[in-house]
Scaffold this motif. Structure first.
Motif, PDB file in Angstrom:
ATOM      1  N   GLY A   7       0.797  -1.217   0.000  1.00 41.51           N
ATOM      2  CA  GLY A   7       0.000   0.000   0.000  1.00 41.51           C
ATOM      3  C   GLY A   7       0.827   1.263   0.000  1.00 41.51           C
ATOM      4  N   ASN A   8       0.239   2.335   0.497  1.00 41.87           N
ATOM      5  CA  ASN A   8       0.842   3.663   0.486  1.00 41.87           C
ATOM      6  C   ASN A   8       1.696   3.858   1.738  1.00 41.87           C
ATOM      7  N   ALA A   9       2.985   4.026   1.554  1.00 42.65           N
ATOM      8  CA  ALA A   9       3.905   4.161   2.683  1.00 42.65           C
ATOM      9  C   ALA A   9       3.604   5.382   3.539  1.00 42.65           C
ATOM     10  N   ALA A  23      -2.774 -17.929   5.948  1.00 42.71           N
ATOM     11  CA  ALA A  23      -1.580 -17.091   6.115  1.00 42.71           C
ATOM     12  C   ALA A  23      -1.911 -15.693   5.592  1.00 42.71           C
ATOM     13  N   GLY A  24      -0.888 -14.850   5.490  1.00 44.42           N
ATOM     14  CA  GLY A  24      -1.120 -13.475   5.079  1.00 44.42           C
ATOM     15  C   GLY A  24      -1.768 -13.329   3.719  1.00 44.42           C
ATOM     16  N   THR A  30      -8.511  -7.987   0.231  1.00 46.38           N
ATOM     17  CA  THR A  30      -8.609  -6.746   1.002  1.00 46.38           C
ATOM     18  C   THR A  30      -7.578  -5.736   0.527  1.00 46.38           C
ATOM     19  N   LEU A  31      -6.349  -6.198   0.307  1.00 41.93           N
ATOM     20  CA  LEU A  31      -5.282  -5.303  -0.142  1.00 41.93           C
ATOM     21  C   LEU A  31      -5.609  -4.692  -1.501  1.00 41.93           C
ATOM     22  N   ARG A  39      -1.310   1.961   4.615  1.00 45.81           N
ATOM     23  CA  ARG A  39      -0.058   1.200   4.655  1.00 45.81           C
ATOM     24  C   ARG A  39      -0.364  -0.057   5.461  1.00 45.81           C
ATOM     25  N   VAL A  40      -0.370  -1.178   4.797  1.00 50.43           N
ATOM     26  CA  VAL A  40      -0.835  -2.416   5.410  1.00 50.43           C
ATOM     27  C   VAL A  40       0.346  -3.299   5.790  1.00 50.43           C
TER      28      VAL A  40
END
Length: 243
Positions: A7-9, A23-24, A30-31, A39-40
Motif C-alpha cells: 500500500g501507500n507508505a 496465512a497473510g 482486502t489489499l 499502509r498495510v
C-alpha cells in the motif's frame, strides 16, 4: 516471523492478522481494494505460510512478537484487524498494548471456551495427517470460503503446517477467554460476526461487545465464518471508513 508491507507508505498503518490454517495471503482481496488508502502490515503468524518453520507456541508469545513488529514499523500505533485466531490476538494486543492499537476490528473471534477441549484436540490429533492430503485440503478450503484464486495458496500451506502448530493454535483458540484489560481499551473497537455463523460465534461476539463499553457490533448478512473472503468489498470499505 515473515512480515510484508503493502500500500501507500505515507498512509495510516493497518496491521492485518490472519486466521489459523491460512496465512497473510488471505488478505489479498482486502489489499486490492484498499489500494493506496492505507499502509498495510501483513505478517505470516508463527507456524503459518512463510513463517511455517517456527511452530506456533501460544497466543501470549505471538502477541508479544506482534507488539514488537508494531514498535518497529508503527511506533505511534496502528489499526489492528484480525480474523478468527487473529481476532483473538487483536483483543490481546488491544488489552496489553493500547498504546500501539489506535483502533481494533475483531472479526469472528471465539470468546466462549469449549466445554471439552481435550476431546476436540484428540480428534484433531488423529486427523492431523489428512491436512497434508490435497483432496482433504480442498474440502477444508470450501468450509473456509477460500476463493478459487487463493486455493493453491491454501493447499500449499496446509501441507506445510505442522501437527504441533495445528494443535497449539486450535488449543489456544478453543480455550480463549477475554483478558481483563479488554474492558479498559479506550480506543474505537468494532466486533463483526457473520449472520450465518454458529450460535457459539454469535454468543462470543455479543460477549466481546458487552465487555467493552463503547464498542460497536455488526452482524454481516449472507456471511458464515469468512467475512473478509466472502465479502471483501464490504470488509475493505469497513476498514477504510475507520481510518
Amino acid at each position: 516471523m515473515y512480515v510484508r508491507e503493502a500500500g501507500n507508505a505515507h498512509a495510516p498503518p493497518i496491521l492485518l492478522l490472519h486466521g489459523g490454517g491460512v496465512a497473510g495471503w488471505m488478505w489479498r482481496p482486502t489489499l486490492e481494494r484498499l489500494a493506496t488508502k492505507a499502509r498495510v502490515i501483513v505478517p505470516d503468524l508463527p507456524g503459518h505460510g512463510r513463517s511455517a518453520e517456527e511452530a506456533y507456541r501460544s497466543h501470549e508469545t505471538t502477541a508479544g512478537a506482534l507488539a514488537r513488529v508494531l514498535e518497529e514499523r508503527a511506533p505511534h500505533g496502528a489499526m489492528v484487524a484480525g480474523f478468527s485466531l487473529g481476532a483473538q490476538l487483536t483483543i490481546l494486543l488491544a488489552a496489553a498494548r493500547p498504546d500501539l492499537v489506535t483502533s481494533a476490528v475483531v472479526v469472528s473471534a471465539q470468546a466462549k471456551p469449549l466445554r471439552f477441549p481435550r476431546a476436540t484436540l484428540g480428534l484433531l490429533a488423529a486427523t492431523a495427517p489428512l491436512a497434508r492430503q490435497r483432496w482433504f485440503a480442498k474440502l477444508q478450503a470450501k468450509q473456509l470460503f477460500i476463493p478459487d484464486e487463493l486455493l493453491a495458496d491454501y493447499v500449499r500451506d496446509s501441507a506445510r503446517t505442522s501437527r504441533e502448530t495445528l494443535l497449539a493454535g486450535v488449543g489456544e483458540n478453543i480455550r480463549f477467554t477475554l483478558p481483563a484489560g479488554w474492558a479498559d481499551f479506550k480506543n474505537p473497537a468494532l466486533v463483526m460476526v457473520g449472520e450465518r455463523e454458529r450460535k457459539l460465534m454469535h454468543a462470543s461476539a455479543r460477549h466481546i461487545h458487552d465487555s467493552l463499553p463503547g464498542s460497536r457490533m455488526i452482524s454481516v448478512p449472507r456471511c458464515g465464518h469468512g467475512i473478509p473472503l466472502q465479502r471483501p468489498d464490504l470488509f475493505a470499505q469497513t476498514l477504510a471508513d475507520r481510518m
